[in-house]
Structure formats: structure tokens, C-alpha cells
Design a protein around this motif. Structure first.
Motif, mmCIF file in Angstrom:
data_model
loop_
_atom_site.group_PDB
_atom_site.id
_atom_site.type_symbol
_atom_site.label_atom_id
_atom_site.label_comp_id
_atom_site.label_asym_id
_atom_site.label_seq_id
_atom_site.Cartn_x
_atom_site.Cartn_y
_atom_site.Cartn_z
ATOM 1 N N ASP A 86 0.565 -3.465 46.306
ATOM 2 C CA ASP A 86 1.607 -4.269 47.319
ATOM 3 C C ASP A 86 2.134 -5.196 45.848
ATOM 4 O OD1 ASP A 86 1.239 -3.203 49.531
ATOM 5 O OD2 ASP A 86 -0.048 -4.894 50.432
ATOM 6 N N VAL A 87 1.390 -5.953 45.027
ATOM 7 C CA VAL A 87 1.926 -6.842 44.016
ATOM 8 C C VAL A 87 2.531 -6.164 42.918
ATOM 9 C CG1 VAL A 87 1.121 -8.892 42.794
ATOM 10 C CG2 VAL A 87 0.523 -8.576 45.118
ATOM 11 N N PHE A 88 1.840 -5.289 42.446
ATOM 12 C CA PHE A 88 1.941 -4.699 40.923
ATOM 13 C C PHE A 88 2.533 -3.468 40.990
ATOM 14 C CE2 PHE A 88 -1.802 -7.784 40.704
ATOM 15 C CZ PHE A 88 -1.070 -8.772 39.923
ATOM 16 N N ASP A 89 2.799 -2.533 41.793
ATOM 17 C CA ASP A 89 2.952 -1.458 41.688
ATOM 18 C C ASP A 89 4.419 -1.009 41.116
ATOM 19 O OD1 ASP A 89 2.349 1.628 42.185
ATOM 20 O OD2 ASP A 89 3.821 1.653 43.799
ATOM 21 N N ASP A 90 5.462 -2.011 41.315
ATOM 22 C CA ASP A 90 6.821 -1.863 40.765
ATOM 23 C C ASP A 90 6.912 -2.302 39.466
ATOM 24 O OD1 ASP A 90 7.644 -0.790 43.405
ATOM 25 O OD2 ASP A 90 8.170 -2.752 44.100
ATOM 26 N N VAL A 91 5.911 -2.896 38.794
ATOM 27 C CA VAL A 91 6.016 -3.472 37.357
ATOM 28 C C VAL A 91 4.877 -2.768 36.497
ATOM 29 C CG1 VAL A 91 7.322 -5.481 38.205
ATOM 30 C CG2 VAL A 91 4.861 -5.380 38.030
ATOM 31 N N GLY A 92 4.186 -1.733 36.884
ATOM 32 C CA GLY A 92 3.071 -1.271 35.887
ATOM 33 C C GLY A 92 2.412 -0.210 36.553
ATOM 34 N N TRP A 93 1.166 0.082 36.053
ATOM 35 C CA TRP A 93 0.327 1.175 36.508
ATOM 36 C C TRP A 93 -0.874 0.695 36.966
ATOM 37 C CZ3 TRP A 93 2.900 1.645 31.934
ATOM 38 C CH2 TRP A 93 3.902 2.905 31.768
ATOM 39 N N ILE A 94 -1.635 1.392 38.050
ATOM 40 C CA ILE A 94 -2.868 0.625 38.665
ATOM 41 C C ILE A 94 -3.918 1.503 38.574
ATOM 42 C CG2 ILE A 94 -3.895 -0.396 40.623
ATOM 43 C CD1 ILE A 94 -1.020 -1.173 41.415
ATOM 44 N N GLY A 95 -5.126 1.234 38.130
ATOM 45 C CA GLY A 95 -6.074 2.344 38.219
ATOM 46 C C GLY A 95 -7.594 1.768 38.456
ATOM 47 N N ARG A 96 -8.375 2.488 38.969
ATOM 48 C CA ARG A 96 -9.675 2.125 39.336
ATOM 49 C C ARG A 96 -10.664 2.836 38.327
ATOM 50 N NH1 ARG A 96 -13.563 4.285 44.289
ATOM 51 N NH2 ARG A 96 -15.310 2.988 43.886
ATOM 52 N N LEU A 97 -11.150 1.819 37.408
ATOM 53 C CA LEU A 97 -11.851 2.260 35.991
ATOM 54 C C LEU A 97 -13.341 2.726 36.565
ATOM 55 C CD1 LEU A 97 -10.624 -0.125 33.515
ATOM 56 C CD2 LEU A 97 -9.716 1.910 34.220
ATOM 57 N N GLU A 98 -14.063 1.994 37.204
ATOM 58 C CA GLU A 98 -15.306 2.277 37.750
ATOM 59 C C GLU A 98 -15.479 1.749 39.221
ATOM 60 O OE1 GLU A 98 -17.405 3.712 35.757
ATOM 61 O OE2 GLU A 98 -16.467 3.487 33.829
ATOM 62 N N GLY A 99 -16.668 1.877 39.774
ATOM 63 C CA GLY A 99 -16.800 1.744 41.213
ATOM 64 C C GLY A 99 -16.266 0.234 41.427
ATOM 65 N N CYS A 100 -16.304 -0.750 40.843
ATOM 66 C CA CYS A 100 -15.782 -1.983 41.049
ATOM 67 C C CYS A 100 -14.915 -2.653 40.182
ATOM 68 C CB CYS A 100 -16.859 -3.107 41.572
ATOM 69 S SG CYS A 100 -17.829 -3.351 40.076
ATOM 70 N N LEU A 141 0.998 -4.022 33.097
ATOM 71 C CA LEU A 141 2.101 -4.658 33.033
ATOM 72 C C LEU A 141 3.256 -4.664 32.267
ATOM 73 C CD1 LEU A 141 1.138 -7.997 35.158
ATOM 74 C CD2 LEU A 141 1.778 -5.475 36.109
ATOM 75 N N ILE A 142 4.494 -4.075 32.478
ATOM 76 C CA ILE A 142 5.598 -4.016 31.502
ATOM 77 C C ILE A 142 6.550 -4.883 31.442
ATOM 78 C CG2 ILE A 142 7.288 -2.170 30.456
ATOM 79 C CD1 ILE A 142 4.175 -1.614 30.232
ATOM 80 N N GLN A 143 7.111 -5.642 30.556
ATOM 81 C CA GLN A 143 8.139 -6.633 30.521
ATOM 82 C C GLN A 143 7.689 -7.888 31.445
ATOM 83 O OE1 GLN A 143 9.205 -6.156 27.556
ATOM 84 N NE2 GLN A 143 11.230 -6.144 27.963
ATOM 85 N N GLN A 144 6.589 -8.218 31.569
ATOM 86 C CA GLN A 144 6.396 -9.393 32.417
ATOM 87 C C GLN A 144 5.875 -10.729 31.604
ATOM 88 O OE1 GLN A 144 6.839 -8.978 35.970
ATOM 89 N NE2 GLN A 144 7.984 -7.518 35.296
ATOM 90 N N ASP A 145 6.614 -11.625 31.632
ATOM 91 C CA ASP A 145 6.343 -12.879 30.780
ATOM 92 C C ASP A 145 5.077 -13.275 31.281
ATOM 93 O OD1 ASP A 145 7.272 -14.701 32.767
ATOM 94 O OD2 ASP A 145 9.180 -14.976 31.687
ATOM 95 N N VAL A 146 4.682 -14.418 30.593
ATOM 96 C CA VAL A 146 3.527 -15.228 30.975
ATOM 97 C C VAL A 146 3.562 -15.854 32.569
ATOM 98 C CG1 VAL A 146 1.950 -17.053 30.223
ATOM 99 C CG2 VAL A 146 2.405 -15.500 28.763
ATOM 100 N N ASP A 147 4.616 -16.512 32.722
ATOM 101 C CA ASP A 147 4.881 -17.011 33.913
ATOM 102 C C ASP A 147 4.982 -16.235 35.101
ATOM 103 O OD1 ASP A 147 4.655 -19.543 32.616
ATOM 104 O OD2 ASP A 147 6.989 -19.750 32.573
ATOM 105 N N ALA A 148 5.538 -15.030 34.654
ATOM 106 C CA ALA A 148 5.736 -14.229 35.812
ATOM 107 C C ALA A 148 4.413 -13.669 36.191
ATOM 108 C CB ALA A 148 6.540 -12.818 35.201
ATOM 109 N N VAL A 149 3.579 -13.149 35.158
ATOM 110 C CA VAL A 149 2.149 -12.657 35.431
ATOM 111 C C VAL A 149 1.130 -13.644 36.434
ATOM 112 C CG1 VAL A 149 -0.100 -12.064 34.321
ATOM 113 C CG2 VAL A 149 2.199 -11.286 33.402
#
Length: 323
Positions: free
Chosen positions: A231-245, A251-259
């Protein structure tokens, strides 16, 4: 009524469909979003991603339809998978193939139908993205182009499933898919973005939840967590599940305040969803900002930097639960 017939390459088509392992699987946001957009652009009250099995059409995602499947013989989508071009029926009552179809004369009372077929190889058509109305109507050329694009997105998501790069529980990239996508991006010669942020999320106490409440509870935590990430990050980057938890987000082109604002949105959204079942639940976030991408920057170095700068996010006691 003219019943839907098998395709000329029916056996190969069914093999491709069953090999996906997608039939009778649960809700996935990646497909639900496509349906929502299709409903918006078409202004149709009923939309579905329909997969045609041996004897039924089954809806992977739907809007405005009360059932999850219908018989194949009466399905209009069963006719649509005989051609690469969209099947558009402006008024089913005026079409001898469908005028006395039970889905036309009875619930859901289909009067307009437009089905946009999709496949994995442009040959074996697996189903359609279809939009349906209770009244005869037309679709503008712009709307048809948009729906064709959405059907192509369905194809892309199915290819991702076929290549085993999607996590079956949460619907986000699995480790293999995330590494592949990020590595491909980082090694692209035309990367021009100047700001990148790698977020590493670690869901704590999951083993305790599984032990006390059962694996279903732990799975539910992970599903809700991934849904909030999407919901929050899908439009501005890639999301992955690396391990069980463990989850990661680039994120691309997001400054510190935006993050920081996005992390706060994620936290508040997660708290709102943790409302019914009182599972003890804590997560942490590590993050690393990068202003330049060169040959020394890999996903591994990003993760290493992110996991060296970790902050906890304890969920307030009044919100400790998953709903």
C-alpha cells in the motif's frame, strides 16, 4: 445458447494453466489492483480476471460478482479465449450466441461484455480480463487501449508466477525475484536516478506467535505486513520477502524526508490493521541511503549498510493484533 467449446490447443493450454499453480489460490493485491483500475477506466460495475479450466471459469480477482466461478459451457470468457483480439459484445440479447445464456437471462444479467485475453506465449490463452455491465454500451478506443494494457499486466504477473519469483504467501517478490529485479536495475547502463534507499524490515516474535496461536496466525501477520508494504511503497520501488520474517524495499528518487514520511505512514497503516487478534508484534527497520550507483554498489552492500542502522518500531499495546 451456444456453449463455449475447447480451444484447438486445449491440452497444451490446460497444461500451461495448471503448471502455474494459481487456480483456487487466495486473494492477491497485485491482481486486485488490476481489477480496481479496470473498473475505474471502464466504468463497468463488474470486472474479473477469469481463468478457464476444463469445466469452469474461475475468478482470480473480481469486483461486483457474487460467485467465485461459473460453468465453462455458459461462460462468455470461454468464447473469448478462441481469439487473440478482444471479444466485445455490445448487447448480449442481440447476439444469438448469448441471448438465452443463463448468465444473460439470470444473475448477474450480463448485457454488455468485453473480454481481453491473456496468455504466457501469445498462443495458449488462459483467460481474460473482462468488464461487464447490466446495460448495452460501447467502449471508447482510449478505454479499450487501457484495458489491453491491463491485460498485458496480468500476463506479466503470471509470467512472474511461472518463473517462481513471486512469494506465494504474500504476493510480493520472493528472494530470487527481488534479487533478480534489483540486480538487473543496478547493472543497467542507463540508471540516472540520483537517490536510492534500501529498507530492511524484520518481523520480530513470529516464532512465538506460531507457537502460541498456530501457523495460521503467523502467516496472517506476514500477509498483513506485506499488504501494508504494498500500500505504501509499491508505487515508488520494489518490495521483496527475503526470508521467513524479513522484507526489503528499494526506493527510487525518494529524499530523506519523503522516506521518513513513508515509514510513518506504514507504521500508522499497520497499527490500524492490527485491531482484532491480540498477537504480540514488533518489527524493526534498517535503512541506507545512496546518492550514487557504481560497480561497488550491489544489493548485498545495500543490505549490509541497512542492517547496520536499525531502529525498532514497537506497536502500541492498544494496537497489538492483526485484523
Amino acid at each position: 445458447m451456444e456453449p463455449a467449446q475447447p480451444t484447438h490447443n486445449e491440452q497444451q493450454r490446460l497444461i500451461a494453466l495448471h503448471d502455474l499453480g494459481i487456480l483456487d489460490t487466495g486473494h492477491e493485491d497485485r491482481f486486485e489492483r488490476i481489477v480496481r483500475v479496470a473498473a475505474y477506466v471502464s466504468e463497468c460495475p463488474m470486472v474479473a480476471i477469469s481463468l478457464i479450466d476444463e469445466e469452469r471459469q474461475w475468478f482470480k480477482a473480481k469486483r461486483g460478482l457474487a460467485v467465485n466461478q461459473t460453468g465453462r459451457s455458459e461462460s462468455i470468457c470461454g468464447h473469448a479465449i478462441h481469439q487473440l483480439d478482444p471479444l466485445i459484445v455490445h448487447d448480449t440479447r442481440q447476439d444469438p450466441r448469448f441471448a438465452d445464456n443463463p448468465l444473460v437471462t439470470g444473475d448477474p444479467y450480463i448485457r454488455f461484455y468485453a473480454g481481453f485475453p491473456f496468455s504466457l506465449d501469445s498462443e495458449h490463452l488462459l483467460g481474460t480480463l473482462c468488464v461487464i455491465d447490466h446495460h448495452p454500451r460501447e467502449l471508447t478506443e482510449a478505454c479499450q487501449r487501457a484495458l489491453l494494457d491491463l491485460a498485458k499486466i496480468v500476463e506479466h504477473e503470471l509470467v512472474m508466477t511461472q518463473q517462481n519469483v513471486i512469494d506465494s504467501l504474500t504476493g510480493v517478490f520472493n528472494r530470487r525475484g527481488f534479487y533478480r529485479e534489483i540486480t538487473s536495475y543496478l547493472t543497467d547502463d542507463v540508471v540516472i536516478e540520483s537517490q536510492h534507499t534500501l529498507l530492511h524490515f524484520d518481523v520480530r516474535q513470529l516464532q512465538g506467535i506460531n507457537h502460541r496461536y498456530g501457523k495460521y496466525a503467523g502467516d496472517k501477520v506476514l500477509i498483513e505486513f506485506a499488504a501494508c508494504l504494498t500500500d505504501v511503497f509499491d508505487d515508488v520501488g520494489w518490495i521483496g520477502r527475503l526470508e521467513g520474517c524479513e522484507f526489503a524495499v528499494l526506493l527510487i528518487q525518494q529524499d530523506v524526508d519523503a522516506v521518513e514520511a513513508q515509514l510513518e505512514r506504514f507504521y500508522l497503516r499497520l497499527c490500524r490493521r492490527l485491531s482484532s487478534d491480540r498477537y504480540p508484534f514488533v518489527y524493526s527497520v534498517g535503512l541506507a541511503h545512496f546518492t550514487q550507483i557504481d560497480e561497488t554498489v550491489t544489493l548485498e552492500t545495500m543490505l549490509l549498510d541497512a542492517t547496520s542502522n536499525v531502529r525498532p518500531y514497537p506497536v502500541p499495546i492498544e494496537h497489538q493484533g492483526i485484523g
